[in-house]
Scaffold this motif. Structure first.
Motif, PDB file in Angstrom:
ATOM      1  N   VAL A  12       0.799  -1.324   0.032  1.00 48.59           N
ATOM      2  CA  VAL A  12       0.142  -0.263   0.017  1.00 48.59           C
ATOM      3  C   VAL A  12       0.681   1.018   0.115  1.00 48.59           C
ATOM      4  O   VAL A  12       1.849   1.437   1.104  1.00 48.59           O
ATOM      5  N   ASP A  13       0.601   2.234  -1.051  1.00 54.94           N
ATOM      6  CA  ASP A  13       1.542   3.278  -1.124  1.00 54.94           C
ATOM      7  C   ASP A  13       0.495   4.664  -0.763  1.00 54.94           C
ATOM      8  O   ASP A  13      -0.079   4.912  -1.809  1.00 54.94           O
ATOM      9  N   ILE A  14       0.785   4.997   0.286  1.00 49.47           N
ATOM     10  CA  ILE A  14       0.087   6.277   0.719  1.00 49.47           C
ATOM     11  C   ILE A  14       0.839   7.367   0.778  1.00 49.47           C
ATOM     12  O   ILE A  14       1.847   7.495   1.419  1.00 49.47           O
ATOM     13  N   ARG A  15       0.495   8.396   0.047  1.00 51.93           N
ATOM     14  CA  ARG A  15       1.018   9.593  -0.411  1.00 51.93           C
ATOM     15  C   ARG A  15       0.297  10.875   0.309  1.00 51.93           C
ATOM     16  O   ARG A  15      -0.377  11.074  -0.542  1.00 51.93           O
ATOM     17  N   ASP A  16       0.820  11.592   1.005  1.00 52.40           N
ATOM     18  CA  ASP A  16       0.248  12.946   1.569  1.00 52.40           C
ATOM     19  C   ASP A  16      -1.138  12.692   1.450  1.00 52.40           C
ATOM     20  O   ASP A  16      -2.092  13.765   1.084  1.00 52.40           O
ATOM     21  N   ALA A  17      -1.939  11.615   2.141  1.00 50.66           N
ATOM     22  CA  ALA A  17      -3.313  11.451   1.913  1.00 50.66           C
ATOM     23  C   ALA A  17      -3.940  12.274   3.186  1.00 50.66           C
ATOM     24  O   ALA A  17      -3.310  12.540   4.265  1.00 50.66           O
ATOM     25  N   SER A  18      -5.079  13.036   2.877  1.00 48.98           N
ATOM     26  CA  SER A  18      -5.610  13.713   3.947  1.00 48.98           C
ATOM     27  C   SER A  18      -7.022  13.341   3.708  1.00 48.98           C
ATOM     28  O   SER A  18      -7.798  13.171   2.446  1.00 48.98           O
ATOM     29  N   VAL A  19      -8.090  13.533   4.761  1.00 44.03           N
ATOM     30  CA  VAL A  19      -9.337  13.442   4.812  1.00 44.03           C
ATOM     31  C   VAL A  19     -10.447  14.224   5.380  1.00 44.03           C
ATOM     32  O   VAL A  19      -9.753  14.854   6.403  1.00 44.03           O
ATOM     33  N   ARG A  20     -11.284  14.802   4.872  1.00 44.68           N
ATOM     34  CA  ARG A  20     -12.223  15.965   5.726  1.00 44.68           C
ATOM     35  C   ARG A  20     -13.401  15.066   5.891  1.00 44.68           C
ATOM     36  O   ARG A  20     -14.187  14.468   4.910  1.00 44.68           O
ATOM     37  N   ALA A  24     -14.553  18.892   8.421  1.00 45.46           N
ATOM     38  CA  ALA A  24     -13.656  19.499   9.102  1.00 45.46           C
ATOM     39  C   ALA A  24     -12.516  18.341   8.666  1.00 45.46           C
ATOM     40  O   ALA A  24     -12.864  17.303   8.421  1.00 45.46           O
ATOM     41  N   ALA A  25     -10.968  18.547   9.105  1.00 42.28           N
ATOM     42  CA  ALA A  25     -10.053  17.758   8.670  1.00 42.28           C
ATOM     43  C   ALA A  25     -10.205  16.644   9.748  1.00 42.28           C
ATOM     44  O   ALA A  25     -10.225  16.777  10.932  1.00 42.28           O
ATOM     45  N   ALA A  26     -10.299  15.398   9.272  1.00 43.51           N
ATOM     46  CA  ALA A  26     -10.309  14.166  10.087  1.00 43.51           C
ATOM     47  C   ALA A  26      -8.966  13.472  10.060  1.00 43.51           C
ATOM     48  O   ALA A  26      -8.621  12.668  11.028  1.00 43.51           O
ATOM     49  N   LEU A  27      -8.199  13.429   9.129  1.00 46.76           N
ATOM     50  CA  LEU A  27      -6.922  13.213   8.893  1.00 46.76           C
ATOM     51  C   LEU A  27      -6.032  14.037   8.202  1.00 46.76           C
ATOM     52  O   LEU A  27      -6.136  14.650   7.223  1.00 46.76           O
ATOM     53  N   GLY A  28      -4.877  14.650   9.098  1.00 47.58           N
ATOM     54  CA  GLY A  28      -4.388  15.920   8.571  1.00 47.58           C
ATOM     55  C   GLY A  28      -3.317  15.575   7.312  1.00 47.58           C
ATOM     56  O   GLY A  28      -3.760  15.963   6.301  1.00 47.58           O
ATOM     57  N   ARG A  29      -2.425  14.694   7.431  1.00 48.37           N
ATOM     58  CA  ARG A  29      -1.584  14.217   6.299  1.00 48.37           C
ATOM     59  C   ARG A  29      -0.772  12.866   6.758  1.00 48.37           C
ATOM     60  O   ARG A  29      -0.370  12.730   7.773  1.00 48.37           O
ATOM     61  N   ALA A  30      -0.954  11.757   5.737  1.00 50.33           N
ATOM     62  CA  ALA A  30      -0.312  10.574   6.058  1.00 50.33           C
ATOM     63  C   ALA A  30       0.311  10.270   4.807  1.00 50.33           C
ATOM     64  O   ALA A  30      -0.022  10.293   3.724  1.00 50.33           O
ATOM     65  N   THR A  31       1.653   9.903   5.161  1.00 49.05           N
ATOM     66  CA  THR A  31       2.597   9.222   4.070  1.00 49.05           C
ATOM     67  C   THR A  31       3.255   8.206   4.510  1.00 49.05           C
ATOM     68  O   THR A  31       4.045   8.201   5.420  1.00 49.05           O
ATOM     69  N   LEU A  32       2.961   7.031   3.690  1.00 50.79           N
ATOM     70  CA  LEU A  32       3.434   5.812   4.329  1.00 50.79           C
ATOM     71  C   LEU A  32       3.620   4.427   3.265  1.00 50.79           C
ATOM     72  O   LEU A  32       2.513   4.491   2.567  1.00 50.79           O
ATOM     73  N   GLY A  33       4.617   4.031   2.989  1.00 52.77           N
ATOM     74  CA  GLY A  33       4.545   2.664   1.965  1.00 52.77           C
ATOM     75  C   GLY A  33       4.597   1.527   2.546  1.00 52.77           C
ATOM     76  O   GLY A  33       5.540   1.322   3.664  1.00 52.77           O
ATOM     77  N   VAL A  34       3.713   0.812   2.774  1.00 55.38           N
ATOM     78  CA  VAL A  34       3.492  -0.682   3.368  1.00 55.38           C
ATOM     79  C   VAL A  34       4.046  -1.540   2.418  1.00 55.38           C
ATOM     80  O   VAL A  34       3.300  -1.760   1.512  1.00 55.38           O
ATOM     81  N   MET A  35       5.017  -2.377   2.902  1.00 57.22           N
ATOM     82  CA  MET A  35       5.457  -3.484   1.830  1.00 57.22           C
ATOM     83  C   MET A  35       4.546  -4.698   1.902  1.00 57.22           C
ATOM     84  O   MET A  35       3.925  -4.936   2.984  1.00 57.22           O
ATOM     85  N   PRO A  36       4.376  -5.534   0.774  1.00 52.78           N
ATOM     86  CA  PRO A  36       3.855  -6.418   0.596  1.00 52.78           C
ATOM     87  C   PRO A  36       4.017  -7.636   1.932  1.00 52.78           C
ATOM     88  O   PRO A  36       5.355  -7.743   1.852  1.00 52.78           O
ATOM     89  N   GLY A  37       3.302  -8.023   2.579  1.00 50.03           N
ATOM     90  CA  GLY A  37       3.610  -8.819   3.608  1.00 50.03           C
ATOM     91  C   GLY A  37       4.068  -8.162   4.827  1.00 50.03           C
ATOM     92  O   GLY A  37       4.268  -8.986   5.883  1.00 50.03           O
TER      93      GLY A  37
END
Ligand SMILES: Nc1ncnc2c1ncn2[C@@H]1O[C@H](COP(=O)(O)OP(=O)(O)OP(=O)(O)O)[C@@H](O)[C@H]1O
Ligand SMILES: [Mg+2]
Length: 259
Positions: A12-20, A24-37
């Motif tokens: 899972v490749d998460i880049r600068d993800a934000s959610v409103r 209102a902002a529910a998730l500010g900012r998240a960047t994370l690369g989750v490797m398979p397994g």
């Protein structure tokens, strides 16, 4: 047993993800690369956006900004199907009119697995979650902790390539929780699935995860992930100096440099 094991964990490749949510902002900012397994734990303050991030990964809430992509073992972007992602919600969400066994067998029923095979697989998963004996009960006849373990069994029964777990053991006593943590770890390792676990408990995150990802503040902002370099994940690990150091490192990541 006809149920195939996971064909390999999803990255899972998460880049600068934000959610409103609700304006209102529910998730500010998240960047994370989750490797398979890989097994990643997410920790953060209540209301910081942990559940929101998990729901965004599962495609249940839209992003206000950034991207989330799924990758196979070769790094090729893929579109996961419904059975590739197993979701265990914070509140369990069992169907109240179905027995425990029928709840756990439901995802296999939706896949068209034969009655005999799906009931066998469901009963096996219930045993692994220490729930033998309650197969015929209805969800309302279970304790809150038992309901969560049933929800967990249901999330695992299709052998998904990506498991999204939202505080599955939050309501349990320490002894049951430790036993189930170990069971979860061995199930995930056996299956080869990627796991993203949300937890309040820093020690649980460190014990289970390959890396711990912290969301600092409200709305949460993702910090650089912390790699867990423990040689084992057992009682010896839990009482080691390195374990305590890693927990302190996660704590500092949550509170900022001043903590
Ligand atoms: N459906 C919704 N509509 C509006 N706001 C929401 C909704 N769901 C969550 N929020 C808000 O988004 C923020 C993040 O919530 P979220 O549930 O992701 O936090 P969390 O980190 O999982 O908290 P907890 O540890 O208590 O479970 C909070 O401010 C919450 O009030
Ligand atoms: Mg939550």
């Amino acid at each position: 047993m006809v149920i195939a094991s996971a064909v390999g964990g999803l990255g899972v490749d998460i880049r600068d993800a934000s959610v409103r949510l609700g304006g209102a902002a529910a998730l500010g900012r998240a960047t994370l690369g989750v490797m398979p397994g890989e097994f990643v734990a997410i920790v953060g303050d209540s209301g910081g956006g942990k559940t929101t991030l998990l729901r965004a990964i599962g495609g249940l809430v839209p992003l206000a900004g950034g991207t989330i992509r799924f990758l196979d073992a070769q790094g090729t972007p893929v579109a996961p199907g419904p059975k590739d992602i197993g979701f265990c919600f914070q509140e369990g969400r069992l169907l109240p009119w179905r027995s425990v066994l029928a709840n756990v067998a439901l995802p296999l029923e939706l896949e068209g697995v034969s009655r005999e095979a799906r009931l066998e697989a469901a009963a096996d998963m219930l045993r692994r979650m220490r729930l033998q004996g309650v197969e015929r009960r209805m969800p309302a006849q279970l304790s809150g902790g038992m309901r969560m373990r049933v929800a967990m069994a249901r999330a695992l029964v299709t052998r998904p390539r990506l498991l999204l777990l939202d505080e599955p053991f939050g309501a349990l006593d320490e002894v049951t929780r430790t036993a189930l943590d170990e069971e979860l770890l061995s199930l995930v390792r056996q299956s080869g699935a990627t796991a993203v676990l949300v937890t309040h408990a820093i020690h649980e995150a460190v014990l289970l995860a390959d890396r711990v990802f912290t969301l600092r503040g409200r709305p949460g902002v993702g910090q650089p992930p912390i790699a867990v370099d423990l040689p084992t994940r057992d009682e010896a690990a839990r009482v080691s100096v390195r374990f305590a150091e890693l927990c302190a490192q996660v704590q500092r990541s949550l509170r900022g440099a001043a903590a």
